[in-house]
Design an enzyme around this catalytic site. Structure first.
Site, PDB file in Angstrom:
ATOM      1  N   HIS A   1      -6.440   0.993  -1.474  1.00  0.00           N
ATOM      2  CA  HIS A   1      -7.166   0.924  -0.195  1.00  0.00           C
ATOM      3  C   HIS A   1      -6.973   2.267   0.522  1.00  0.00           C
ATOM      4  O   HIS A   1      -5.954   2.923   0.326  1.00  0.00           O
ATOM      5  CB  HIS A   1      -6.537  -0.212   0.624  1.00  0.00           C
TER       6      HIS A   1
ATOM      7  N   ASP B   1       2.074  -2.123  -1.570  1.00  0.00           N
ATOM      8  CA  ASP B   1       1.087  -2.582  -0.595  1.00  0.00           C
ATOM      9  C   ASP B   1       0.828  -4.054  -0.920  1.00  0.00           C
ATOM     10  O   ASP B   1       0.163  -4.378  -1.908  1.00  0.00           O
ATOM     11  CB  ASP B   1      -0.188  -1.738  -0.719  1.00  0.00           C
TER      12      ASP B   1
ATOM     13  N   GLN C   1      -2.764  -7.825   0.057  1.00  0.00           N
ATOM     14  CA  GLN C   1      -3.552  -8.864  -0.612  1.00  0.00           C
ATOM     15  C   GLN C   1      -2.703  -9.839  -1.414  1.00  0.00           C
ATOM     16  O   GLN C   1      -3.211 -10.868  -1.866  1.00  0.00           O
ATOM     17  CB  GLN C   1      -4.596  -8.217  -1.545  1.00  0.00           C
TER      18      GLN C   1
ATOM     19  N   LYS D   1      -4.006 -11.369   7.566  1.00  0.00           N
ATOM     20  CA  LYS D   1      -4.541 -11.772   6.261  1.00  0.00           C
ATOM     21  C   LYS D   1      -3.816 -13.002   5.726  1.00  0.00           C
ATOM     22  O   LYS D   1      -4.114 -13.487   4.634  1.00  0.00           O
ATOM     23  CB  LYS D   1      -4.415 -10.629   5.252  1.00  0.00           C
TER      24      LYS D   1
ATOM     25  N   CYS E   1     -13.267  -0.255   1.777  1.00  0.00           N
ATOM     26  CA  CYS E   1     -12.206   0.714   2.094  1.00  0.00           C
ATOM     27  C   CYS E   1     -11.490   1.185   0.832  1.00  0.00           C
ATOM     28  O   CYS E   1     -10.262   1.388   0.847  1.00  0.00           O
ATOM     29  CB  CYS E   1     -11.192   0.148   3.097  1.00  0.00           C
TER      30      CYS E   1
END
Ligand code: PMP
Length: 403
Positions: free
Chosen positions: A122, A199, A202, A225, A361
């Site tokens: 991202h 990261d 997600q 999220k 993104c």
């Protein structure tokens, strides 16, 4: 197994029509909807306990502080951090990564050093490193993907050398839904003495996060999220790194003593939390975590994987369907023939179906694949097979319109 129809009762926003059609919300990778317990928690916190944290000796301030620190404890338990002071509250994944790029960067990155990321990152896991490289004269090395758009492990090993100072990769791709072999990625970096930032924007809503099992040095995720409020997120960092790093921002709360001649800094985690934190957001994130834990991360993962597999199989019924990569997370990216993703998105919206279109993104990944963008459907615990069926029917209708 969870019962999505029962769970939906906790999400009043889902119970509405768009252009006269029942809302089918499949843009969960962008942000999830919020259960009543989270919105109630925000209202109750403001209505009953609001007071600035860590400052007052008065009753309300003490309660707000206790609840804020209890939320930190819940986050620590949720990701299995060893110590709750390894949890830093930020605005979200983006700020967490910027914090590391600035503070780790200022402390440890020099000219000629290298930082390794992957092609499927991202923008928020690309640009902070690019800027750090511009500031310091360090070099960004990018791991390519295999022909089936997976993380190329052999190429990764070749990117690591004595100049590599940090690896920063996503656990789950927000475009492809691919789950990266994060444990092996970290193990390999560690065998060269290189720390790794994960990261987890997600992955934290979809699969169990265990920072000790994966041995992550840093891990970043966003509250919004994972059924929590916007404007709150987390940076996990191993104590040894956080202690060694310079502060990120300067001001109240992050100091121990201030004199015009010299300032000394507070201990962890406050050293990295300058100014009044989003304590109501943190408390409500704690409530979102309670909500997730009550349903069970394994149940959520099983439900979303089954829904993803089902949808992938049904998408394959459609002529000229191209599904990109291997959607083993909860997001599926696709294109139908040469229908532009924006056209597909606009027409699906008219049918009440909210999906995402564009580069998500992740422009370098979209360029790498050589397409204008994708259509992305992404699932959460409250989505159902019936909604996936409506999506399939909608795509078929749009495809027919384009002949
Ligand atoms: N990384 C990934 C993989 C993401 O999907 C996102 C959000 N789309 C981010 C980082 C940035 O998260 P936020 O905007 O909440 O900071």
């Amino acid at each position: 197994m969870l019962n999505a129809n029962d769970i939906r009762k906790q999400f009043p926003i889902l119970d509405q029509t768009i252009y006269g059609k029942p809302l089918i919300y499949l843009d969960n990778a962008a942000t999830t909807q919020k259960p009543l317990c989270v919105t109630d928690c925000i209202a109750t916190s403001y209505n009953e306990i609001n007071s600035n944290v860590h400052r007052g000796i008065h009753h309300l301030s003490q309660i707000a502080t206790e609840q804020f620190e209890a939320a930190r404890g819940k986050v620590a338990t949720f990701i299995n951090a060893q110590r709750s002071h390894e949890i830093i509250f930020t605005r979200g994944t983006t700020e967490s990564i910027n914090l590391v790029a600035t503070s780790f960067g200022n402390t440890f990155i020099n000219q000629g050093d290298e930082i390794v990321i992957s092609t499927m990152e991202h923008h928020s896991n690309i640009v902070p490193w690019q800027m750090l490289c511009q500031r310091t004269g360090a070099k960004l090395r990018v791991v390519p993907l295999t022909h089936d758009l997976r993380f190329d492990f052999d190429a990764y090993k070749n990117r690591l050398n004595e100049k590599t100072r940090l690896v920063s990769v996503t656990h789950v791709s927000n475009v492809l839904g691919t789950i990266n072999p994060i444990k092996e990625i970290i193990e390999t970096a560690h065998s060269h003495g290189i720390p790794v930032l994960v990261d987890a924007a997600q992955s934290s809503p979809h699969i169990k996060t265990d920072v000790q099992a994966m041995d992550a040095d840093f891990l970043a995720f966003s509250g919004h999220k994972m059924y929590g409020p916007t404007g709150i997120g987390v940076l996990y960092g191993k104590e040894k790194w956080l202690n060694a790093m310079q502060p990120y921002q300067f001001g109240g709360e992050m100091i121990q003593t201030v004199h015009f001649e010299k300032t000394t800094f507070n201990e962890l985690p406050y050293k990295f939390e300058a100014g009044t934190p989003n304590y109501i957001g943190a408390i409500a994130l704690g409530t979102a975590i309670d909500f997730i834990q009550a349903i069970g991360m394994e149940n959520i993962a099983a439900h979303e994987s089954a829904l993803t597999r089902y949808t992938v199989e049904r998408l394959k019924e459609i002529d000229n369907m191209r599904i990109f990569g291997t959607p083993d997370g909860a997001a599926i990216s696709f294109l139908v023939g040469d229908i532009h993703p924006a056209d597909m998105g606009t027409l699906l919206d008219r049918l009440g179906i909210a999906i995402r279109t564009g580069h998500h993104c992740a422009q370098p990944l979209i360029d790498y694949i050589g397409i204008p963008g994708t259509v992305r459907a992404s699932f959460a615990m409250y989505n159902t097979k019936e909604e996936a069926d409506v999506l399939i029917d909608g795509i078929k209708r749009v495809a027919k319109m384009f002949g």
